[in-house]
Write a protein that holds these residues in place. Structure first.
Motif, short mmCIF file in Angstrom:
data_model
loop_
_atom_site.label_atom_id
_atom_site.label_comp_id
_atom_site.label_asym_id
_atom_site.label_seq_id
_atom_site.Cartn_x
_atom_site.Cartn_y
_atom_site.Cartn_z
N GLN A 72 0.86 -1.18 0.00
CA GLN A 72 0.00 0.00 0.00
C GLN A 72 0.90 1.23 0.00
OE1 GLN A 72 -2.74 -0.18 3.25
NE2 GLN A 72 -4.09 -1.58 2.16
N LEU A 73 0.89 1.93 -1.09
CA LEU A 73 1.79 3.07 -1.26
C LEU A 73 1.55 4.15 -0.20
CD1 LEU A 73 4.03 4.46 -2.83
CD2 LEU A 73 2.27 5.32 -4.42
N ASN A 74 0.30 4.46 0.06
CA ASN A 74 -0.02 5.49 1.04
C ASN A 74 0.57 5.15 2.41
OD1 ASN A 74 -1.30 7.84 1.98
ND2 ASN A 74 -3.06 6.67 2.68
N ALA A 75 0.35 3.94 2.88
CA ALA A 75 0.87 3.51 4.18
C ALA A 75 2.40 3.49 4.17
CB ALA A 75 0.33 2.13 4.54
N TYR A 76 2.98 3.03 3.07
CA TYR A 76 4.43 2.98 2.95
C TYR A 76 5.04 4.38 3.06
CZ TYR A 76 9.01 2.58 0.78
OH TYR A 76 10.36 2.66 0.53
N LEU A 77 4.47 5.34 2.32
CA LEU A 77 5.02 6.69 2.31
C LEU A 77 4.90 7.36 3.68
CD1 LEU A 77 3.81 7.95 -1.18
CD2 LEU A 77 6.16 7.42 -0.49
N PHE A 78 3.76 7.19 4.33
CA PHE A 78 3.58 7.84 5.64
C PHE A 78 4.43 7.17 6.72
CE2 PHE A 78 0.22 10.03 3.52
CZ PHE A 78 0.28 11.29 4.10
N THR A 79 4.63 5.86 6.63
CA THR A 79 5.52 5.19 7.58
C THR A 79 6.96 5.65 7.35
OG1 THR A 79 4.07 3.27 7.70
CG2 THR A 79 6.34 2.95 8.40
N ALA A 80 7.37 5.70 6.10
CA ALA A 80 8.73 6.16 5.79
C ALA A 80 8.91 7.61 6.24
CB ALA A 80 9.00 6.03 4.29
N LEU A 81 7.88 8.44 6.07
CA LEU A 81 7.95 9.83 6.51
C LEU A 81 8.11 9.90 8.03
CD1 LEU A 81 7.79 12.86 5.88
CD2 LEU A 81 5.31 12.69 6.20
N LYS A 82 7.37 9.06 8.75
CA LYS A 82 7.46 9.06 10.21
C LYS A 82 8.90 8.81 10.65
CE LYS A 82 6.32 5.43 12.73
NZ LYS A 82 5.60 4.39 13.43
N TYR A 83 9.55 7.83 10.05
CA TYR A 83 10.92 7.52 10.43
C TYR A 83 11.90 8.60 10.00
CZ TYR A 83 9.40 3.02 12.08
OH TYR A 83 8.77 2.04 12.79
N ARG A 84 11.65 9.23 8.88
CA ARG A 84 12.52 10.32 8.43
C ARG A 84 12.38 11.54 9.35
NH1 ARG A 84 15.35 9.71 4.05
NH2 ARG A 84 14.90 7.86 2.81
N VAL A 85 11.18 11.80 9.82
CA VAL A 85 10.97 12.91 10.76
C VAL A 85 11.70 12.62 12.06
CG1 VAL A 85 9.23 14.05 12.21
CG2 VAL A 85 8.83 13.79 9.75
N ILE A 86 11.58 11.38 12.54
CA ILE A 86 12.27 10.99 13.78
C ILE A 86 13.78 11.15 13.60
CG2 ILE A 86 12.86 9.02 15.26
CD1 ILE A 86 9.92 8.08 14.82
N ASP A 87 14.32 10.66 12.50
CA ASP A 87 15.75 10.80 12.24
C ASP A 87 16.16 12.26 12.15
OD1 ASP A 87 16.05 8.06 12.20
OD2 ASP A 87 16.08 7.90 10.01
N TYR A 88 15.33 13.08 11.52
CA TYR A 88 15.64 14.50 11.38
C TYR A 88 15.67 15.17 12.75
CZ TYR A 88 15.63 19.26 9.60
OH TYR A 88 15.98 20.55 9.33
N LEU A 89 14.68 14.86 13.58
CA LEU A 89 14.62 15.46 14.92
C LEU A 89 15.79 15.01 15.78
CD1 LEU A 89 10.78 15.27 15.59
CD2 LEU A 89 12.15 17.32 15.11
N ARG A 90 16.18 13.73 15.66
CA ARG A 90 17.35 13.24 16.39
C ARG A 90 18.60 13.99 15.96
NH1 ARG A 90 16.46 7.06 15.71
NH2 ARG A 90 15.02 6.69 17.40
#
Length: 193
Positions: A72-90
């Protein structure tokens, strides 16, 4: 192929895997605004959100040949975004902590820090080489390539529980292996305070 704008996500993903730039452009058009708005809410800054979402799409293009594996592309993109935001904040927290640290007045201390960082990097590389093959592969995919557990499980053709086991094992082994270096880094930080 039907009009790109009317294609289902699965069709676009198959076309993307075949290096179809129009399919990529359509995915970008469909999801950019929603991903960007979500990243803005999490980061509080449109410029930072631009950067994170742009990086996400660059990663999608770079991984395009495995795109048909995405369910599911939508779920994939939002999950990947969540981890990228976490990495960015770290990374931002590390930068802020580093900037807040008192500057050292001695060139020797800067040299010592550089050597400590180089030693730690060498110790980490050596520790990674000593990990069992499966644990090393899972660690590299998770921590160095920022892949999710389901992505790693699909790539390695193992269950998500197996991925979680190997990730926990690799982290435990690395903590043990790097304990002495962490003590020296902590001592150096205390001396700089």
């Amino acid at each position: 192929m039907a009009s790109v704008a009317t294609c289902a996500d699965a069709v676009l993903l198959r076309a993307l895997a075949q290096d179809d730039e129009q399919a990529f452009a359509e995915i970008y058009q469909r999801y950019w605004d929603e991903l960007h708005a979500h990243a803005c809410r999490k980061l509080g800054c449109p410029h930072e959100a631009d950067e994170v979402v742009q990086d996400l799409f660059v990663a999608l293009w770079n991984k395009r040949h495995s795109a048909p594996d995405i369910q599911q592309l939508n779920a994939y993109l939002f999950t990947a975004l969540k981890y990228r935001v976490i990495d960015y904040l770290r990374a931002q927290a590390v930068r802020l902590a580093h900037a807040a640290a008192a500057p050292t007045s001695s060139a020797d201390r800067g040299t010592e820090e550089s050597m400590a960082v180089a030693d730690l990097a060498a110790a980490l590389a050596a520790s990674l080489r000593r990990l069992p093959a499966h644990a090393r592969a899972v660690f590299q995919l998770s921590r160095l390539e920022h892949r999710t557990v389901p992505e790693i499980a699909a790539q390695l053709q193992v269950s998500p529980k197996t991925v979680e086991y190997h990730l926990a094992r690799s982290l435990r082994l690395l903590r043990i292996s790097l304990r002495e270096f962490m003590a020296s880094v902590l001592l150096l930080a205390l001396l700089n305070a």
